[in-house]
Write a protein that holds these residues in place. Structure first.
Motif, PDB file in Angstrom:
ATOM      1  N   GLY A 187       0.948  -1.231   0.107  1.00 14.29           N
ATOM      2  CA  GLY A 187      -0.001  -0.162   0.028  1.00 14.29           C
ATOM      3  C   GLY A 187       0.879   1.183  -0.006  1.00 14.29           C
ATOM      4  O   GLY A 187       1.964   1.259  -0.260  1.00 14.29           O
ATOM      5  N   ARG A 188       0.156   2.248   0.190  1.00 15.85           N
ATOM      6  CA  ARG A 188       0.858   3.673   0.182  1.00 15.85           C
ATOM      7  C   ARG A 188       1.514   4.004   1.757  1.00 15.85           C
ATOM      8  O   ARG A 188       1.342   3.406   2.822  1.00 15.85           O
ATOM      9  N   ASN A 189       2.781   4.445   1.644  1.00 15.45           N
ATOM     10  CA  ASN A 189       3.512   4.298   2.890  1.00 15.45           C
ATOM     11  C   ASN A 189       2.886   5.148   3.871  1.00 15.45           C
ATOM     12  O   ASN A 189       2.108   6.286   3.834  1.00 15.45           O
ATOM     13  N   ILE A 190       2.743   4.780   5.225  1.00 12.09           N
ATOM     14  CA  ILE A 190       1.917   5.124   6.347  1.00 12.09           C
ATOM     15  C   ILE A 190       2.399   6.688   6.775  1.00 12.09           C
ATOM     16  O   ILE A 190       1.783   7.548   7.207  1.00 12.09           O
ATOM     17  N   VAL A 191       3.705   6.981   6.234  1.00 13.77           N
ATOM     18  CA  VAL A 191       4.324   8.351   6.734  1.00 13.77           C
ATOM     19  C   VAL A 191       3.808   9.317   5.871  1.00 13.77           C
ATOM     20  O   VAL A 191       4.003  10.496   6.113  1.00 13.77           O
ATOM     21  N   GLU A 192       3.144   9.032   4.792  1.00 13.64           N
ATOM     22  CA  GLU A 192       2.487  10.201   3.828  1.00 13.64           C
ATOM     23  C   GLU A 192       1.131  10.451   4.244  1.00 13.64           C
ATOM     24  O   GLU A 192       0.574  11.492   3.915  1.00 13.64           O
ATOM     25  N   PHE A 193       0.866   9.921   5.310  1.00 12.42           N
ATOM     26  CA  PHE A 193      -0.606  10.480   5.699  1.00 12.42           C
ATOM     27  C   PHE A 193      -0.713  11.330   6.948  1.00 12.42           C
ATOM     28  O   PHE A 193       0.314  11.345   7.767  1.00 12.42           O
ATOM     29  N   GLN A 194      -1.463  12.281   7.079  1.00 14.62           N
ATOM     30  CA  GLN A 194      -1.765  12.991   8.061  1.00 14.62           C
ATOM     31  C   GLN A 194      -2.481  12.342   9.184  1.00 14.62           C
ATOM     32  O   GLN A 194      -2.989  11.346   9.166  1.00 14.62           O
ATOM     33  N   LYS A 195      -2.457  13.070  10.357  1.00 12.09           N
ATOM     34  CA  LYS A 195      -3.021  12.378  11.713  1.00 12.09           C
ATOM     35  C   LYS A 195      -4.668  12.199  11.337  1.00 12.09           C
ATOM     36  O   LYS A 195      -5.256  12.713  10.899  1.00 12.09           O
ATOM     37  N   LEU A 196      -4.984  10.986  11.739  1.00 11.46           N
ATOM     38  CA  LEU A 196      -6.386  10.390  11.476  1.00 11.46           C
ATOM     39  C   LEU A 196      -7.020  11.016  12.470  1.00 11.46           C
ATOM     40  O   LEU A 196      -6.999  10.529  13.851  1.00 11.46           O
ATOM     41  N   GLU A 197      -8.254  11.704  12.336  1.00 10.87           N
ATOM     42  CA  GLU A 197      -9.314  12.076  13.408  1.00 10.87           C
ATOM     43  C   GLU A 197     -10.611  11.110  13.114  1.00 10.87           C
ATOM     44  O   GLU A 197     -11.283  10.936  14.374  1.00 10.87           O
ATOM     45  N   GLU A 198     -10.865  10.450  12.076  1.00 10.57           N
ATOM     46  CA  GLU A 198     -11.954   9.737  11.884  1.00 10.57           C
ATOM     47  C   GLU A 198     -11.643   8.539  10.992  1.00 10.57           C
ATOM     48  O   GLU A 198     -10.941   8.918   9.883  1.00 10.57           O
ATOM     49  N   GLY A 199     -12.144   7.630  11.129  1.00 12.16           N
ATOM     50  CA  GLY A 199     -11.717   6.442  10.205  1.00 12.16           C
ATOM     51  C   GLY A 199     -11.730   5.123  10.819  1.00 12.16           C
ATOM     52  O   GLY A 199     -11.831   4.797  12.063  1.00 12.16           O
TER      53      GLY A 199
END
Length: 248
Positions: A187-199
């Motif tokens: 998948g896509r590298n987790i370091v590329e994601f912003q902080k998760l608020e909902e999901g």
């Protein structure tokens, strides 16, 4: 003093069919039992050594509705599902199953687990959820039973603060209607994601990972970047790394 019938009943709760039939389960541990008492979960009875009862006299007095039975270490060994029994064991009522509605998940982060088979892994993931402030986990019906004594032991008391629901994962993702993040090897590298608020964070089976159906239903495919030669990560370790990156 416990009767033979009482001992046999408590021993039977090591097996899922008897837990389901009775609606009760056991939790063992010199640290776990006090946590459960402090959190005001539905503890019915505590079986413990005289020394343990004496040490926790004030806590037990605060839960007057809980029946406390002194037992010898030899009896605790008979009751225990563990190789090395503890000084205390609690009998608890299972919480009533909650109806799974979309509003339960709005504005929150939820862990969803598919076909986790090892009770230690499930217990560890529940503990990880508690650490990161996740208050609910959804398990597929073919996950190991959350009330397995080894699962409860591995939660180290976090079972008192994390609600565990059960349903098929792919339909659940559709029902929830939230962003979902499937842990995969490609998948896509987790370091590329912003902080998760909902999901919804999705973790799959220890050896097979997530099913194709769930991966297809997820809105995002994520991966932990690999720097060495290990083929895969333990499900609990993966959950901890992903939560640490997406929730902080």
């Amino acid at each position: 003093m416990l009767s033979k019938a009482q001992i046999k009943y408590i021993q039977s709760l090591q097996h899922k069919k008897y837990r389901q039939k009775s609606g009760q389960f056991i939790a063992e541990g010199d640290k776990i039992v006090p946590e459960l008492l402090l959190e005001a979960v539905p503890v019915r009875e505590v079986y413990a050594t005289e020394a343990w009862i004496s040490t926790h006299e004030q806590l037990l007095a605060s839960r007057k509705e809980v029946r406390v039975t002194p037992v010898e270490e030899g009896i605790l060994k008979q009751l225990s599902a563990l190789t090395t029994p503890n000084q205390a064991l609690a009998l608890l009522d299972m919480p009533a199953p909650a109806e799974i509605k979309p509003e339960l998940f709005k504005g929150k982060v939820t862990l969803a687990l598919e076909t986790i088979q090892d009770p230690g892994n499930l217990g560890t993931i529940i503990r990880i959820a508690d650490w990161f402030g996740i208050r609910q986990i959804v398990c597929s019906p073919d996950c190991v039973d959350v009330y397995n004594p080894k699962t409860i032991q591995a939660t180290m008391g976090s079972i008192a603060r994390v609600r565990v629901l059960e349903t098929e994962i792919a339909p659940f993702l559709d029902l929830a209607g939230l962003p979902s993040y499937a842990a995969t090897l490609h998948g896509r590298n987790i370091v590329e994601f912003q902080k998760l608020e909902e999901g919804i964070i999705l973790i799959g089976n220890e050896s097979r990972g997530l099913s194709d159906e769930v991966i297809t239903a997820a809105t995002h495919k994520i991966t932990i970047p690999r720097l060495g030669g290990a083929e895969s990560l333990n499900a609990g370790v993966a959950a901890g790394i992903i939560c640490g990156r997406l929730l902080i």
